[in-house]
Scaffold this active site. Structure first.
Site, PDB file in Angstrom:
ATOM      1  N   LYS A   1       4.965   4.842  -3.390  1.00  0.00           N
ATOM      2  CA  LYS A   1       4.364   6.165  -3.564  1.00  0.00           C
ATOM      3  C   LYS A   1       3.188   6.169  -4.543  1.00  0.00           C
ATOM      4  O   LYS A   1       2.332   7.059  -4.504  1.00  0.00           O
ATOM      5  CB  LYS A   1       5.417   7.161  -4.050  1.00  0.00           C
ATOM      6  CG  LYS A   1       6.432   7.571  -2.996  1.00  0.00           C
ATOM      7  CD  LYS A   1       5.876   8.620  -2.068  1.00  0.00           C
ATOM      8  CE  LYS A   1       6.952   9.247  -1.199  1.00  0.00           C
ATOM      9  NZ  LYS A   1       6.411  10.309  -0.336  1.00  0.00           N
TER      10      LYS A   1
ATOM     11  N   SER B   1      10.530  -0.029   0.806  1.00  0.00           N
ATOM     12  CA  SER B   1       9.657   1.018   0.264  1.00  0.00           C
ATOM     13  C   SER B   1       9.958   1.429  -1.170  1.00  0.00           C
ATOM     14  O   SER B   1       9.087   1.950  -1.860  1.00  0.00           O
ATOM     15  CB  SER B   1       9.710   2.256   1.165  1.00  0.00           C
ATOM     16  OG  SER B   1      11.048   2.696   1.330  1.00  0.00           O
TER      17      SER B   1
END
Length: 416
Positions: free
Chosen positions: A65, A314
């Site tokens: 992110k 992720s």
């Protein structure tokens, strides 16, 4: 990177282009970790595909992110930088925005629901974010963030439904294809769709024939429902909270509608299994969303068999108690740990006979609990629960067979 190799993706959306991702890569270079992509021999053998893992859990805030948050902030005007940015998030976006905002001298305000675990508040504040707790749900927190945006003149940075954010996330695939140019398939976690939009856009431009498979948690199939015109129920407690989204992005859904070749759902057991395998085999900690890609490959071997498959890990932000619980549950499902309930006579030597069977089969006893009072057994009956550790399911089954042969009533406390 061979920029001349970039070609417009078939059906590419003008909402997001390969050039946007390439520009984002230049912008954020040196400020985020250039994470490695490694081939996993063991996972390849297990899945029947050639597995390549992208370790985004190695970012400073342990999640991809950062890329999108930084790319968006680097395009702010001087006035916007001075006033600051705001977001509604209780996850990795809040930490990525706060960390890079602090680095750049940009004030960051994060609105979280009052129900947010204290550890997430502390993690965001630790990297420089100002946390405002408002509302009982994410929707209420988001509405308050939008209110503050207007009142204070702040710039709202959406966690996924923003072209600048998605372009930053796309740099994950750009790096993967630099490291492994002949990847044939990408299994991409999908929540709001920012990561999949960015990764899919650049991957399709670099390799027009690459297969793009979206992966969503079975409990939160919001994008799946939209793109597949399905009506699966949404909601519940999922391990993959990072991709648990009720409403997919409007911008990202338009992009993904033209990009994805297929879309699969993974259930909680599959996510747990993938997470445990990554820790046991690759010695790397991922959160539930970070294990979704591998879970999809394991659950759908026909989609990936024999191909060179790129999987992005992720994020790695998972509560340690939850991680321990997942690992213990995996041990139980694989037959390496169990809790057995035995009924035996309450007389001297009974427990010794039981222990001897465990000894003969080389199964380790971890804990023994006797129950004499809270049971429906006769007064001279005794219920004993034994938590034990075996080599594998075969050894455990042999133990249970031997106990029954000795005349003990045996049942499993947890199903495998």
């Amino acid at each position: 990177m061979n920029e001349a190799a970039l070609k417009p993706a078939a059906g590419a959306s003008a909402l997001l282009t390969a050039d946007d991702v390439v520009a984002a890569a230049r912008r954020i270079a040196g400020a985020v970790v250039r994470t490695p992509t490694f081939h996993s021999q063991t996972l390849s053998a297990i899945t029947g595909a050639e597995i390549y893992l992208k370790f985004e859990n190695h970012q400073f805030t342990a999640a991809y992110k950062e890329r999108g948050a930084l790319n968006a902030m680097l395009q702010l005007s001087d006035e916007q930088r001075a006033k600051g940015v705001i977001a509604a998030s209780a996850g990795n976006h809040s930490q990525g925005l706060s960390y890079h905002g602090t680095r750049l001298g940009i004030p960051v305000t994060i609105v979280m629901p009052k129900t947010t675990p204290v550890v997430k508040v502390m993690q965001t504040e630790a990297v420089g974010g100002k946390v405002v707790l408002e509302g009982e749900s994410f929707d209420e927190a988001s509405a308050h963030a939008r209110k503050l945006e207007t009142e204070l003149g702040l710039t709202f940075v959406h966690p996924f439904d923003d072209p600048q954010v998605a372009a930053g996330q796309g740099t994950v695939a750009l790096e993967m294809l630099e490291d492994v140019p002949d990847l044939e398939v990408l299994a991409i976690p999908v929540g709001g769709g920012g990561l999949a939009s960015g990764m899919g856009t650049i991957a399709r431009a670099l390799r027009p024939d690459i297969k793009l498979i979206g992966v969503e948690a079975e409990l939160y199939p919001s994008m799946y429902n939209l793109l597949k015109q399905a009506d699966c129920p949404i909601g519940g407690d999922t391990l993959a909270e990072g991709i648990a989204v009720f409403e997919p992005g409007k911008f990202t859904s338009q992009v993904l509608g033209d990009l994805l070749d297929d879309f699969v759902l993974v259930n909680e057991h599959q996510i747990e299994r993938a997470l445990a395998l990554l820790l046991q085999i690759e010695k790397t900690v991922v959160e539930g969303a970070g294990a979704a890609g591998l879970a999809a490959v394991i659950a759908n071997p026909e989609l990936f068999a024999g191909g060179k498959v790129g999987i992005v890990l992720s994020g790695g932000n998972i509560d340690t108690r939850l991680l321990a619980n997942v690992l213990l549950r995996d041990l139980a499902r694989s037959g390496r740990a169990a809790r057995l309930r035995l009924v035996l006579a309450d007389r001297p030597g009974s427990l010794f006979r039981v222990s001897k069977v465990f000894y003969d089969h080389n199964v380790n006893i971890i804990e023994i609990v006797h129950q004499r009072v809270f049971t429906s057994l006769p007064a001279k009956g005794l219920a004993t629960e034994i938590e034990c550790e075996a080599r594998d399911a075969v050894q455990l089954d042999a133990l249970i067979t031997a106990l029954r042969a000795e005349g003990f009533e045996v049942s499993m406390m947890e199903s495998r």
